[in-house]
Design an enzyme around this catalytic site. Structure first.
Site, PDB file in Angstrom:
ATOM      1  N   ASN A  93      -9.589   3.013  -1.439  1.00  0.00           N
ATOM      2  CA  ASN A  93     -10.130   4.002  -0.496  1.00  0.00           C
ATOM      3  C   ASN A  93      -9.368   5.319  -0.490  1.00  0.00           C
ATOM      4  O   ASN A  93      -9.958   6.373  -0.244  1.00  0.00           O
ATOM      5  CB  ASN A  93     -10.202   3.410   0.912  1.00  0.00           C
ATOM      6  CG  ASN A  93     -11.287   2.354   1.010  1.00  0.00           C
ATOM      7  OD1 ASN A  93     -12.309   2.439   0.337  1.00  0.00           O
ATOM      8  ND2 ASN A  93     -11.065   1.349   1.829  1.00  0.00           N
ATOM      9  N   ASP A 102      -0.849   2.331  -5.390  1.00  0.00           N
ATOM     10  CA  ASP A 102      -0.853   0.902  -5.674  1.00  0.00           C
ATOM     11  C   ASP A 102      -2.154   0.510  -6.361  1.00  0.00           C
ATOM     12  O   ASP A 102      -3.186   1.153  -6.161  1.00  0.00           O
ATOM     13  CB  ASP A 102      -0.699   0.104  -4.368  1.00  0.00           C
ATOM     14  CG  ASP A 102      -1.849   0.358  -3.397  1.00  0.00           C
ATOM     15  OD1 ASP A 102      -1.967   1.507  -2.909  1.00  0.00           O
ATOM     16  OD2 ASP A 102      -2.633  -0.570  -3.134  1.00  0.00           O
ATOM     17  N   HIS A 138       0.825  -1.217   0.000  1.00  0.00           N
ATOM     18  CA  HIS A 138       0.000   0.000   0.000  1.00  0.00           C
ATOM     19  C   HIS A 138       0.857   1.265   0.000  1.00  0.00           C
ATOM     20  O   HIS A 138       0.367   2.339  -0.307  1.00  0.00           O
ATOM     21  CB  HIS A 138      -0.894  -0.012   1.242  1.00  0.00           C
ATOM     22  CG  HIS A 138      -2.335   0.287   0.984  1.00  0.00           C
ATOM     23  ND1 HIS A 138      -2.929   0.345  -0.257  1.00  0.00           N
ATOM     24  CD2 HIS A 138      -3.347   0.519   1.864  1.00  0.00           C
ATOM     25  CE1 HIS A 138      -4.208   0.614  -0.126  1.00  0.00           C
ATOM     26  NE2 HIS A 138      -4.495   0.727   1.141  1.00  0.00           N
ATOM     27  N   ASN A 170      -6.985   5.918   3.930  1.00  0.00           N
ATOM     28  CA  ASN A 170      -8.414   6.139   3.713  1.00  0.00           C
ATOM     29  C   ASN A 170      -8.851   7.591   3.839  1.00  0.00           C
ATOM     30  O   ASN A 170      -9.963   7.934   3.448  1.00  0.00           O
ATOM     31  CB  ASN A 170      -9.234   5.264   4.659  1.00  0.00           C
ATOM     32  CG  ASN A 170      -9.055   3.792   4.366  1.00  0.00           C
ATOM     33  OD1 ASN A 170      -8.401   3.397   3.403  1.00  0.00           O
ATOM     34  ND2 ASN A 170      -9.624   2.956   5.207  1.00  0.00           N
TER      35      ASN A 170
END
Length: 173
Positions: free
Chosen positions: A115, A94, A24, A69
């Protein structure tokens, strides 16, 4: 790109050493490489930023510190503060739906469930450039794993080597 306006180059990731080398955080990895080893980072608008003059253009490298997020909180604040037009915003992140080590670029489109992108879309709209770095999907490797655990998992040495080969080829112009 509007030549007389700054360019915002945002790498998505999560703050903290426990997230380094995670799939991530590939956006952070790219921005670190693009900004260079001598970059000076400062905290502003819930992000780490490094402003540089590259080929006569003001480029602001950004690593949001809001966790993935909520990336839109810092990106939205920086876009407003620096008056950056959306065409001068580049977000690097990513993408699990792209094979490991592949890169794709696009402007706009859906978040595809990412997100961090959803948060940015909600803050500034969708018409910015996205550079998507493939991290593969666990099913590509025949690994029965929840996708959320996959993105927070660390790259193997082999995967990281492949990702680093891709990172050095990324061009923000």
């Amino acid at each position: 790109m509007q030549e007389n306006k700054p360019v915002l180059v945002v790498g998505l990731g999560n703050p903290g050493s426990e997230y380094s080398r995670t799939r991530h955080n590939v956006g952070f990895m790219v921005v670190d490489k693009l900004a260079g080893p001598d970059a000076t980072w400062k905290k502003e608008k819930q992000a780490l930023t490094s402003a540089q003059n590259i080929s006569g253009k003001k480029v602001i490298f950004v690593k949001p510190q809001t966790y993935m997020n909520n990336s839109g909180l810092s990106v939205g604040a920086l876009v407003a503060f620096y008056k950056v037009p959306l065409e001068n915003v580049i977000v690097i992140h990513d993408d699990m739906d792209i094979k490991l080590g592949q890169v794709r670029e696009k402007v706009g489109g859906s978040s595809a469930g990412h997100n961090g992108i959803k948060s940015i879309d909600n803050a500034i709209g969708k018409e910015y450039k996205r550079i998507r770095i493939g991290i593969g999907h666990p099913r590509d490797f025949n690994i029965p794993m929840d996708p959320a655990d996959w993105v927070l998992g660390k790259f193997s040495d082999k995967e990281l080597s492949e990702i680093n080969e891709v990172i050095i080829k990324i061009n923000i112009n």
